[in-house]
Write an enzyme that holds these catalytic residues in place. Structure first.
Site, PDB file in Angstrom:
ATOM      1  N   TYR A  72      67.211  29.923  28.941  1.00  9.20           N
ATOM      2  CA  TYR A  72      66.829  30.367  30.583  1.00  9.20           C
ATOM      3  C   TYR A  72      67.780  30.887  31.279  1.00  9.20           C
ATOM      4  O   TYR A  72      68.468  29.768  31.802  1.00  9.20           O
ATOM      5  CB  TYR A  72      65.787  29.165  31.108  1.00  9.20           C
ATOM      6  CG  TYR A  72      64.519  28.963  30.239  1.00  9.20           C
ATOM      7  CD1 TYR A  72      64.288  29.755  28.983  1.00  9.20           C
ATOM      8  CD2 TYR A  72      63.663  28.042  30.531  1.00  9.20           C
ATOM      9  CE1 TYR A  72      63.165  29.307  28.318  1.00  9.20           C
ATOM     10  CE2 TYR A  72      62.643  27.669  29.913  1.00  9.20           C
ATOM     11  CZ  TYR A  72      62.249  28.316  28.890  1.00  9.20           C
ATOM     12  OH  TYR A  72      61.084  27.938  28.090  1.00  9.20           O
ATOM     13  N   PRO A 220      49.789  26.685  30.640  1.00  3.85           N
ATOM     14  CA  PRO A 220      48.314  26.074  30.554  1.00  3.85           C
ATOM     15  C   PRO A 220      47.766  27.023  31.639  1.00  3.85           C
ATOM     16  O   PRO A 220      46.501  26.666  31.579  1.00  3.85           O
ATOM     17  CB  PRO A 220      48.799  24.939  31.255  1.00  3.85           C
ATOM     18  CG  PRO A 220      50.042  24.819  32.085  1.00  3.85           C
ATOM     19  CD  PRO A 220      50.769  25.676  31.069  1.00  3.85           C
ATOM     20  N   LEU A 221      48.155  27.594  32.634  1.00  2.00           N
ATOM     21  CA  LEU A 221      47.276  28.572  33.378  1.00  2.00           C
ATOM     22  C   LEU A 221      47.469  30.065  33.022  1.00  2.00           C
ATOM     23  O   LEU A 221      47.158  30.938  33.762  1.00  2.00           O
ATOM     24  CB  LEU A 221      48.060  28.550  34.746  1.00  2.00           C
ATOM     25  CG  LEU A 221      47.870  27.107  35.473  1.00  2.00           C
ATOM     26  CD1 LEU A 221      48.390  27.114  36.872  1.00  2.00           C
ATOM     27  CD2 LEU A 221      46.523  26.667  35.856  1.00  2.00           C
ATOM     28  N   ARG A 223      49.841  32.012  32.323  1.00  2.00           N
ATOM     29  CA  ARG A 223      50.882  32.952  33.139  1.00  2.00           C
ATOM     30  C   ARG A 223      50.451  33.395  34.375  1.00  2.00           C
ATOM     31  O   ARG A 223      50.734  34.471  34.632  1.00  2.00           O
ATOM     32  CB  ARG A 223      51.433  33.627  32.129  1.00  2.00           C
ATOM     33  CG  ARG A 223      52.019  33.149  30.781  1.00  2.00           C
ATOM     34  CD  ARG A 223      52.900  34.234  30.009  1.00  2.00           C
ATOM     35  NE  ARG A 223      53.714  33.703  28.972  1.00  2.00           N
ATOM     36  CZ  ARG A 223      53.021  33.302  27.839  1.00  2.00           C
ATOM     37  NH1 ARG A 223      51.895  33.496  27.683  1.00  2.00           N
ATOM     38  NH2 ARG A 223      53.853  32.972  26.943  1.00  2.00           N
ATOM     39  N   GLY A 224      49.423  32.345  35.050  1.00  2.00           N
ATOM     40  CA  GLY A 224      48.745  32.913  36.242  1.00  2.00           C
ATOM     41  C   GLY A 224      47.356  33.393  36.197  1.00  2.00           C
ATOM     42  O   GLY A 224      46.697  33.479  37.263  1.00  2.00           O
ATOM     43  N   PHE A 225      47.087  34.038  35.075  1.00  2.00           N
ATOM     44  CA  PHE A 225      45.789  34.461  34.945  1.00  2.00           C
ATOM     45  C   PHE A 225      44.621  33.617  35.243  1.00  2.00           C
ATOM     46  O   PHE A 225      43.606  34.104  35.971  1.00  2.00           O
ATOM     47  CB  PHE A 225      45.612  35.339  33.391  1.00  2.00           C
ATOM     48  CG  PHE A 225      44.034  35.676  33.207  1.00  2.00           C
ATOM     49  CD1 PHE A 225      44.089  37.099  33.619  1.00  2.00           C
ATOM     50  CD2 PHE A 225      43.227  35.033  32.574  1.00  2.00           C
ATOM     51  CE1 PHE A 225      42.505  37.579  33.435  1.00  2.00           C
ATOM     52  CE2 PHE A 225      41.856  35.336  32.541  1.00  2.00           C
ATOM     53  CZ  PHE A 225      41.724  36.804  32.571  1.00  2.00           C
TER      54      PHE A 225
END
Length: 345
Positions: A72, A220-221, A223-225
């Site tokens: 990263y 878990p989200l 990627r924002g969706f």
């Protein structure tokens, strides 16, 4: 103060109670962690000062599992995490990953997991993090060229030497998990798991529970969706990899998927929740051995995410949340074809 239809209890103040700790294999970590990838690249502009504040606020909230990786920001993210936890090392459960060979700006050119590389990668991560041990050291992807038994053996030696407290695998198939675990106990499996990515439920979760392995869901989200905030790829900056690396966010697929986000928003609103909170709460209710690591660069969003740990939902409410995003109707793969080829399935 009002009563919440989702909890039946008094609403918590804006700054939520600390996230409770629970066993994570041989470790102890808050039930929700923090994905640090976006603090260094892939999700648009970065602000190291704000990222540092977010990490320190995470520790204040009991969000102690901090997830990073050696690639990263080409090592910059590990250095950031190391600086942020300086003076508070005993409060943090540092999780870092290795294995991806990434010499340039892309996502990587291959996987290395041979014993010599395991030792080399560990020393490099310890140096960048500025710590004397890593709590959870995870193989990012299974290597097609190295038997997982060799990798597990090398990781077991690092545990015995005190350089790591436990090791994990990421995106590993059930048979691979069993092979590795037979050589040296696996502490955690990190894999994508959310309302719109549920393949892990078919067999992998059961194998992890049989063997006593914690599950660490990334993205878990969605990627924002699943927050309901994404309406178009035009919201993403040019440096945001959702514009070019994730099929589910391609214009046609996103248009097909948006009704699910809208339905989740409606279901969550009926429970007095935001959709992201509902998505995280649903995942927390999958078991006490589940440790989601939503990523954020913002202290405000961190607190919003952490509050989901404290929500208590009924089986019917959980079913309603899951029905809003039927995973078998999601349009588009979760990774592009090149990245999918590295998954162990």
């Amino acid at each position: 103060m009002t009563r919440s239809p989702a909890t039946g209890t008094t609403d918590r103040p804006a700054n939520p109670a600390r996230v409770p700790a629970a066993p994570l294999g041989p470790l102890g970590a808050g039930r929700q962690g923090l994905g640090c990838l976006g603090m260094s690249e892939f999700y648009g502009p970065v602000d190291p000062a704000e990222a540092t504040r977010t990490i320190r606020e995470a520790l204040d909230l009991g969000v102690t599992l901090l997830d990073t990786a050696d690639v990263y920001g080409h090592g910059a993210n590990e250095e950031l995490v190391g600086r942020a936890v300086a003076g508070r090392r005993d409060e943090a459960v540092i999780s870092t990953k290795f294995g991806v060979v990434r010499p340039g700006p892309g996502v990587g050119t291959g996987i290395r997991a041979d014993a010599a590389y395991v030792a080399q990668a560990c020393e490099a991560s310890l140096r960048r993090l500025g710590v004397d041990h890593i709590d959870l050291f995870t193989l990012t992807r299974i290597s097609a060229g190295t038997p997982v038994e060799e990798t597990a053996g090398a990781l077991g030696e690092l545990v015995a030497a005190g350089k790591i407290r436990g090791y994990g695998l990421s995106e590993a198939a059930p048979a691979t998990i069993r092979r590795a675990h037979a050589v040296a106990p696996v502490a955690a499996l990190q894999t994508e798991w959310s309302l719109w990515s549920r393949d892990i439920e078919r067999e992998t979760v059961g194998v992890c529970r049989e063997l006593g392995i914690a599950v660490v869901p990334y993205a878990p989200l969605g990627r924002g969706f699943l927050t309901g905030r994404i309406r178009s790829v035009e919201q993403f900056g040019e440096a945001d990899f959702r514009r070019f690396g994730l099929p589910r966010f391609e214009p046609d697929n996103l248009a097909a998927n948006l009704p699910m986000a809208e339905r989740l928003t409606e279901v969550a609103a009926a429970l007095g929740l935001r959709p992201g909170a509902a998505a995280l709460a649903w995942l927390h209710h999958q078991g006490d051995d589940v440790f989601p690591i939503p990523g954020t660069k913002s202290p405000a969003k961190l607190a919003e995410n952490a509050a989901a740990v404290h929500l208590s939902l009924t089986p019917r409410q959980l079913d309603e949340i899951a029905a809003a995003v039927p995973a078998d109707r999601v349009s588009g793969e979760r990774w592009n074809s090149e990245s999918m080829s590295y998954l162990d399935r």
